[in-house]
Design a protein around this motif. Structure first.
Motif, mmCIF file in Angstrom:
data_model
loop_
_atom_site.group_PDB
_atom_site.id
_atom_site.type_symbol
_atom_site.label_atom_id
_atom_site.label_comp_id
_atom_site.label_asym_id
_atom_site.label_seq_id
_atom_site.Cartn_x
_atom_site.Cartn_y
_atom_site.Cartn_z
ATOM 1 N N UNK A 285 -2.330 11.191 6.824
ATOM 2 C CA UNK A 285 -3.356 10.487 6.051
ATOM 3 C C UNK A 285 -2.951 9.031 5.819
ATOM 4 N N UNK A 286 -1.679 8.836 5.493
ATOM 5 C CA UNK A 286 -1.198 7.472 5.255
ATOM 6 C C UNK A 286 -1.248 6.650 6.546
ATOM 7 N N UNK A 287 -0.847 7.254 7.646
ATOM 8 C CA UNK A 287 -0.828 6.547 8.925
ATOM 9 C C UNK A 287 -2.246 6.242 9.405
ATOM 10 N N UNK B 70 -3.790 2.683 10.491
ATOM 11 C CA UNK B 70 -4.633 2.411 11.650
ATOM 12 C C UNK B 70 -5.923 1.702 11.288
ATOM 13 N N UNK B 71 -6.501 2.063 10.137
ATOM 14 C CA UNK B 71 -7.736 1.412 9.694
ATOM 15 C C UNK B 71 -7.486 -0.053 9.343
ATOM 16 N N UNK B 72 -6.397 -0.315 8.630
ATOM 17 C CA UNK B 72 -6.073 -1.692 8.247
ATOM 18 C C UNK B 72 -5.803 -2.547 9.474
ATOM 19 N N UNK B 73 -5.005 -2.040 10.400
ATOM 20 C CA UNK B 73 -4.688 -2.808 11.600
ATOM 21 C C UNK B 73 -5.919 -2.965 12.495
ATOM 22 N N UNK B 74 -6.783 -1.948 12.493
ATOM 23 C CA UNK B 74 -8.019 -2.056 13.257
ATOM 24 C C UNK B 74 -8.937 -3.118 12.693
ATOM 25 N N UNK C 266 0.838 -1.213 0.000
ATOM 26 C CA UNK C 266 0.000 0.000 0.000
ATOM 27 C C UNK C 266 0.866 1.255 0.000
ATOM 28 N N UNK C 267 1.928 1.257 0.811
ATOM 29 C CA UNK C 267 2.811 2.423 0.863
ATOM 30 C C UNK C 267 3.478 2.688 -0.480
ATOM 31 N N UNK C 268 3.924 1.630 -1.123
ATOM 32 C CA UNK C 268 4.583 1.806 -2.423
ATOM 33 C C UNK C 268 3.601 2.304 -3.479
ATOM 34 N N UNK C 269 2.382 1.795 -3.451
ATOM 35 C CA UNK C 269 1.365 2.262 -4.386
ATOM 36 C C UNK C 269 1.015 3.723 -4.108
ATOM 37 N N UNK D 129 0.314 11.625 14.746
ATOM 38 C CA UNK D 129 1.616 11.638 14.086
ATOM 39 C C UNK D 129 1.800 12.927 13.273
ATOM 40 N N UNK D 130 1.227 14.010 13.772
ATOM 41 C CA UNK D 130 1.288 15.279 13.057
ATOM 42 C C UNK D 130 2.681 15.791 12.785
#
Length: 239
Positions: free
Chosen positions: A201-203, A207-211, A117-120, A192-193
């Motif tokens: 936004x990425x973080x 959080x959503x994926x891990x949640x 996801x990060x690379x995309x 993580x401001x």
């Protein structure tokens, strides 16, 4: 089929696991960190030389470890103990060796998915333009050892707080599992401001994926393992 841990059951989310004021104080803390992070980004952007040299990170790493575990103690002793909720109930438990192997496998898949996801993200939206924190990553032996400590502490404590404590509290407040998942993810990103708006936004997506994994597996263990491992690899090897 993998055994589902029975400790994080529906009943856990039908009641508050800490007083409302305790949750409010933690939300205020993370919003304060977001404001402080915004000032950090503003200063770093106005002083380009601020992040060009590798600083003394050992005191920083030690303070981060202390902060992570201080946060854990405040959640545990200041919140959970007031309602009789145990840390084990929040995390979930391993009932067999098979559970351990399943959670380790899920952690590996979770890390791989997030790396993709990060690379995309970087490929489609481009790298972030916020002031980089690369100079704060470890470069020497002692720094690497302490960074591993920071990563393990963050993996355990942050997953417990956001995917465990906040997600459970928000579900009780809103009576919606999915709104709770979204709220904790947004708060995680905002906290993580100091990394800039795009990183926040990425973080939040992290959080959503891990949640989502925590909800599906009814355990924080896969997320804890993946979070700590991912931080170690990204900080030391840039993966």
């Amino acid at each position: 089929m993998a055994t589902i841990p029975a400790t994080r059951t529906e009943s856990l989310n039908s009641k508050l696991i800490a007083p409302w004021w305790h949750t409010a104080s933690l939300v205020a803390l993370f919003l304060g960190l977001a404001v402080g992070g915004a000032f950090f980004q503003r200063r770093a952007s106005s002083e380009p030389g601020m992040l060009q040299q590798h600083p003394q990170v050992v005191p920083l790493y030690l303070s981060l470890i202390a902060m992570e575990w201080g946060l854990f103690v405040w959640v545990w002793r200041g919140g959970l103990r007031r309602t009789g909720t145990t840390v084990r109930e929040l995390i979930g438990r391993w009932a067999s060796v098979k559970d351990v192997s399943v959670d380790c496998g899920l952690a590996l898949c979770l890390w791989a998915v997030w790396t993709l996801v990060q690379r995309m993200w970087d490929r489609w939206l481009g790298p972030g333009h916020a002031a980089s924190i690369q100079t704060f990553l470890p470069q020497r032996g002692l720094e690497i050892g302490l960074w591993i400590g920071v990563s393990i502490s963050a993996g355990f404590c942050e997953e417990l707080v956001f995917r465990g404590y906040f997600q459970s509290q928000f579900e009780t407040f809103t009576h919606s599992r999915w709104i709770a998942l979204l709220l904790q993810a947004v708060l995680f990103g905002v906290s993580h401001g100091y990394q800039g708006i795009e990183a926040c936004m990425k973080i939040a997506g992290f959080g959503a994926l891990y949640g989502l994994i925590a909800v599906w597996r009814r355990s924080l263990r896969p997320g804890m393992i993946a979070h700590a491992s991912g931080d170690i690899l990204s900080g030391i090897f840039g993966i």
